[in-house]
Design an enzyme around this catalytic site. Structure first.
Site, PDB file in Angstrom:
ATOM      1  N   ASP A 180       0.893  -1.142  -0.029  1.00  0.00           N
ATOM      2  CA  ASP A 180      -0.200  -0.056   0.076  1.00  0.00           C
ATOM      3  C   ASP A 180       0.759   1.225   0.173  1.00  0.00           C
ATOM      4  O   ASP A 180       1.797   1.499   0.958  1.00  0.00           O
ATOM      5  CB  ASP A 180      -0.955   0.083   1.422  1.00  0.00           C
ATOM      6  N   LYS A 210      -2.951   5.932  -4.250  1.00  0.00           N
ATOM      7  CA  LYS A 210      -3.798   6.893  -3.864  1.00  0.00           C
ATOM      8  C   LYS A 210      -3.574   8.276  -4.743  1.00  0.00           C
ATOM      9  O   LYS A 210      -2.666   8.651  -4.836  1.00  0.00           O
ATOM     10  CB  LYS A 210      -3.967   7.088  -2.346  1.00  0.00           C
ATOM     11  N   ILE A 218      -2.928  -3.106   7.457  1.00  0.00           N
ATOM     12  CA  ILE A 218      -1.697  -2.568   6.622  1.00  0.00           C
ATOM     13  C   ILE A 218      -0.620  -2.237   7.414  1.00  0.00           C
ATOM     14  O   ILE A 218      -0.338  -0.919   7.619  1.00  0.00           O
ATOM     15  CB  ILE A 218      -1.720  -1.613   5.409  1.00  0.00           C
ATOM     16  N   LYS A 276       3.174  -1.108   9.133  1.00  0.00           N
ATOM     17  CA  LYS A 276       4.240  -0.554   8.650  1.00  0.00           C
ATOM     18  C   LYS A 276       5.370  -0.808   9.359  1.00  0.00           C
ATOM     19  O   LYS A 276       5.302  -0.608  10.498  1.00  0.00           O
ATOM     20  CB  LYS A 276       4.092   0.850   8.197  1.00  0.00           C
ATOM     21  N   VAL A 318      10.367  -0.538   8.837  1.00  0.00           N
ATOM     22  CA  VAL A 318      11.165  -0.765   8.065  1.00  0.00           C
ATOM     23  C   VAL A 318      12.504  -1.558   8.736  1.00  0.00           C
ATOM     24  O   VAL A 318      13.473  -2.054   7.921  1.00  0.00           O
ATOM     25  CB  VAL A 318      11.910   0.612   7.774  1.00  0.00           C
TER      26      VAL A 318
END
Length: 265
Positions: free
Chosen positions: A34, A64, A218, A220, A222
Site C-alpha cells: 500500500d 492513492k 496494513i 508498517k 522498516v
C-alpha cells in the site's frame, strides 16, 4: 477480486529505504503493498516490485490520488503519473486519499476512479478517510458504493458506527495506523496481558485483533525482524475473550486528522 487481508504499508518510509523494505516484505510473504502519491516513494515501490522474484500477478498493489489532484482531468493525470512511477500497466486498487470537504470535488474524483476502472486501467476503486456522509453522497450521485474505505482504526479508535455502515453496504474496512502511533496501544496493559497469554508480541496481538474482526490491515515497519513478526500475526488465533477485552479499549483517540476538518492540498 480478493484483497489480501494483511498488507505492507509504506507511509513515511523514505524513498532510499523503501526498496529494501518492500523487497524484505515480499521475501517474507507479503502479497499486498500500500503506497500513495503523497508518500513520495511510488518509484521505489515499483523498483522493488520489478526486482523481486515474486510474480507481479501475485502482488496486490494500492496507491492513492492526493488532495490537490481532485477533479476528473487532474485525477487522470495523477493516475498516469503514479503508474509511470510504479512501472505498472494495470493497478489493483486506486483510492481517493481524503474527501477534502472544503474543495467539494470528491464525488467528481470518485467518478473519475470509476472511469479508470471501467476502462480497464485499475481493477478496483475505493476511498480513504470517508465518513458516512461522504460515502452516502458518493453513492447517491453515482449509484455505486466504494469497494473499500481505508480509515484510521486501532484499539483506541474502533470506528464502530462507520464499520457498521460499511457492513450494511458491502464496503470493506481497511485499517491504517493499525498499531496507532508511538507505544500507547502496544504498552496498554490489556494488550500486553493478551500477548503474554499467547507468547506473542503486542503488535502481533493488535494485528490479529484486526484480522479477527474481518478487517484488512496494513502495518508498517522498516525493521526486517518486525516486518516478519507482523506477518506472523496471521497464524495467531485470538479467543473470543481476547477480542472482547481488546474491544473495551476504544477511547476515540486519533493519531491523524479528522476527515471532516482535513483540507490540506
Amino acid at each position: 477480486m480478493e484483497v489480501p487481508t494483511i498488507g505492507f504499508g509504506v507511509w513515511q518510509v523514505p524513498e532510499d529505504e523503501v526498496v529494501s523494505a518492500v523487497r524484505t516484505a515480499l521475501d517474507a510473504g507479503y502479497r499486498h503493498v500500500d503506497t500513495a502519491s503523497a508518500y513520495g516513494n511510488e518509484r521505489g515501490v515499483g523498483q522493488a516490485l520489478a526486482e523481486s522474484d515474486v510474480d507481479r500477478d501475485e502482488v496486490f498493489v494500492t496507491t492513492k490520488v492526493w488532495n490537490d489532484d481532485h477533479g476528473r482531468d487532474a485525477t487522470f493525470r495523477a493516475f498516469d503519473a503514479s503508474m509511470e512511477r510504479l512501472g505498472l500497466d494495470v493497478l489493483d486498487l486506486y483510492l481517493v486519499h481524503w474527501p477534502v470537504p472544503r474543495q467539494d470535488r470528491y464525488v467528481e474524483t470518485w467518478e473519475a476512479l470509476r472511469e479508470l476502472r471501467d476502462g480497464g486501467r485499475v481493477r478496483a476503486v475505493g476511498v480513504c478517510n470517508f465518513h458516512e456522509e461522504h460515502l452516502q453522497r458518493a453513492h447517491d450521485e453515482t449509484g455505486e458504493w466504494p469497494s473499500i474505505n481505508q480509515i484510521e482504526l486501532h484499539p483506541y479508535l474502533q470506528q464502530l458506527a462507520l464499520r457498521a455502515f460499511h457492513e450494511e453496504h458491502g464496503i470493506v474496512t481497511e485499517s491504517w495506523s493499525p498499531l496507532a502511533s508511538g507505544q500507547q496501544v502496544l504498552d496498554d496493559p490489556v494488550v500486553t496481558r493478551v500477548a503474554r497469554r499467547h507468547g506473542a508480541t503486542p503488535a502481533q496481538v493488535v494485528i490479529a485483533w484486526h484480522l479477527a474482526l474481518g478487517l484488512v490491515v496494513i502495518p508498517k515497519s522498516v525493521t526486517p525482524t518486525r516486518i516478519v513478526e507482523n506477518l506472523a500475526a496471521v497464524d495467531l488465533t485470538l479467543t473470543g475473550q481476547d477480542v472482547e477485552e481488546l474491544s473495551t479499549l476504544d477511547r476515540g483517540f486519533r493519531t491523524g486528522p479528522n476527515p471532516d476538518d482535513f483540507n490540506e492540498v
